[in-house]
Design a protein around this motif. Structure first.
Motif, PDB file in Angstrom:
ATOM      1  N   ARG A  14       0.898  -1.258   0.044  1.00  0.00           N
ATOM      2  CA  ARG A  14      -0.042  -0.033   0.019  1.00  0.00           C
ATOM      3  C   ARG A  14       0.914   1.325  -0.098  1.00  0.00           C
ATOM      4  O   ARG A  14       0.387   2.179   0.091  1.00  0.00           O
ATOM      5  CB  ARG A  14      -1.089  -0.006   1.241  1.00  0.00           C
ATOM      6  N   LYS A  15       2.053   1.103   0.083  1.00  0.00           N
ATOM      7  CA  LYS A  15       2.943   2.203  -0.052  1.00  0.00           C
ATOM      8  C   LYS A  15       3.158   2.813  -1.550  1.00  0.00           C
ATOM      9  O   LYS A  15       3.308   2.116  -2.423  1.00  0.00           O
ATOM     10  CB  LYS A  15       4.414   1.893   0.339  1.00  0.00           C
ATOM     11  N   PRO A  49       7.215  -3.962  -4.734  1.00  0.00           N
ATOM     12  CA  PRO A  49       6.614  -4.366  -3.592  1.00  0.00           C
ATOM     13  C   PRO A  49       6.092  -5.555  -3.084  1.00  0.00           C
ATOM     14  O   PRO A  49       5.897  -5.878  -1.924  1.00  0.00           O
ATOM     15  CB  PRO A  49       5.629  -3.170  -3.702  1.00  0.00           C
ATOM     16  N   GLN A  50       5.846  -6.492  -4.127  1.00  0.00           N
ATOM     17  CA  GLN A  50       5.414  -7.831  -4.027  1.00  0.00           C
ATOM     18  C   GLN A  50       6.305  -8.600  -3.474  1.00  0.00           C
ATOM     19  O   GLN A  50       6.209  -9.878  -3.264  1.00  0.00           O
ATOM     20  CB  GLN A  50       4.747  -8.373  -5.481  1.00  0.00           C
ATOM     21  N   LEU A  99      -0.367 -12.231  -8.095  1.00  0.00           N
ATOM     22  CA  LEU A  99       0.498 -13.294  -7.232  1.00  0.00           C
ATOM     23  C   LEU A  99       0.217 -12.975  -5.938  1.00  0.00           C
ATOM     24  O   LEU A  99       0.234 -14.051  -5.137  1.00  0.00           O
ATOM     25  CB  LEU A  99       1.862 -13.251  -7.734  1.00  0.00           C
ATOM     26  N   SER A 100       0.049 -11.586  -5.443  1.00  0.00           N
ATOM     27  CA  SER A 100      -0.278 -11.299  -3.974  1.00  0.00           C
ATOM     28  C   SER A 100      -1.612 -11.514  -3.538  1.00  0.00           C
ATOM     29  O   SER A 100      -1.986 -11.441  -2.325  1.00  0.00           O
ATOM     30  CB  SER A 100       0.154  -9.857  -3.728  1.00  0.00           C
ATOM     31  N   THR A 145       3.337  -0.091  -7.825  1.00  0.00           N
ATOM     32  CA  THR A 145       4.271   1.003  -7.531  1.00  0.00           C
ATOM     33  C   THR A 145       3.496   2.215  -6.858  1.00  0.00           C
ATOM     34  O   THR A 145       4.397   3.039  -6.291  1.00  0.00           O
ATOM     35  CB  THR A 145       5.374   1.383  -8.476  1.00  0.00           C
ATOM     36  N   ASP A 146       2.271   2.284  -6.994  1.00  0.00           N
ATOM     37  CA  ASP A 146       1.519   3.397  -6.409  1.00  0.00           C
ATOM     38  C   ASP A 146       0.845   3.024  -5.190  1.00  0.00           C
ATOM     39  O   ASP A 146      -0.120   3.914  -4.513  1.00  0.00           O
ATOM     40  CB  ASP A 146       0.538   4.160  -7.556  1.00  0.00           C
ATOM     41  N   GLY A 147       0.878   1.465  -4.717  1.00  0.00           N
ATOM     42  CA  GLY A 147       0.201   1.102  -3.737  1.00  0.00           C
ATOM     43  C   GLY A 147      -1.003   0.876  -3.910  1.00  0.00           C
ATOM     44  O   GLY A 147      -2.035   0.494  -3.102  1.00  0.00           O
ATOM     45  N   ILE A 148      -1.326   0.554  -5.372  1.00  0.00           N
ATOM     46  CA  ILE A 148      -2.880   0.302  -5.795  1.00  0.00           C
ATOM     47  C   ILE A 148      -2.943  -1.192  -6.196  1.00  0.00           C
ATOM     48  O   ILE A 148      -1.823  -1.788  -6.828  1.00  0.00           O
ATOM     49  CB  ILE A 148      -3.046   1.141  -6.828  1.00  0.00           C
TER      50      ILE A 148
END
Ligand code: ZN
Length: 186
Positions: A14-15, A49-50, A99-100, A145-148
């Motif tokens: 979420r970052k 982020p993943q 995948l998350s 990469t935008d936390g979306i």
């Protein structure tokens, strides 16, 4: 090395991720590990982020879709510090997964054509336009990469139906055939 994939519910997903520079520690190794992790889990894209790193980096290999879209045969790219500059064209629906968020697939509507600015793995600045499935995969990974997450784009009714499934995933109550890391219990 195969890295564990961070599951829905982890705050790192979420970052808003940070840009990196060419001297980012062990970048080559990280990118190699991301490819290995993505292929091991049969994904077509993976964002940093993943794997727990809030940096603007994602990798894409669209070749599994080449049967439907021959132009994706050799669509394999590293995107660093990428920003979508423009999205245009008719919006279309496509069933996405992540995948998350194992076991969840939902139709997502996105615009058809994107123009993106990014650096490749050699930090060469590029600006390119993509459409079709290539644009779709980029939009999904760029969102990371935008936390979306893709479920954020699902209509509120369908999203409500997903609540329990998403909660279960964040608690580790899900089966995935690849290594995952679940949010720590508080
Ligand atoms: Zn995803």
């Amino acid at each position: 090395m195969i890295l564990p994939i961070y599951a829905y519910g982890d705050p790192v997903l979420r970052k808003e991720a940070e840009e990196i520079t060419a001297d980012y520690p062990k970048l080559k190794e990280l990118i190699a590990n991301m490819w290995e992790t993505m292929y091991a889990s049969h994904g077509v894209g993976l964002a940093a982020p993943q794997v727990g790193l809030p940096i603007r980096l994602f990798v894409i290999d669209g070749s599994p879709f080449a049967e439907d879209e021959p132009s994706l045969e050799d669509f394999k790219k590293v995107f660093i510090n990428a920003y979508i500059l423009e999205e245009e064209g008719e919006a279309w629906e496509f069933e996405e997964g992540c995948l998350s968020i194992p076991g969840v697939r939902e139709k997502v509507k996105r615009e058809g054509t994107i123009t993106i600015e990014y650096m490749d793995e050699n930090f060469q600045l590029k600006e390119e336009t993509f459409d079709g499935l290539a644009a779709r995969i980029i939009q999904h990974e760029h969102d990371h990469t935008d936390g979306i997450l893709f479920v954020d784009h699902v209509n509120p009714f369908r999203r409500r139906l997903l609540t329990k499934k998403l909660n279960d995933i964040s608690k580790g109550k899900v089966d995935a055939d690849y290594k995952m890391r679940f949010p720590k219990k508080r």
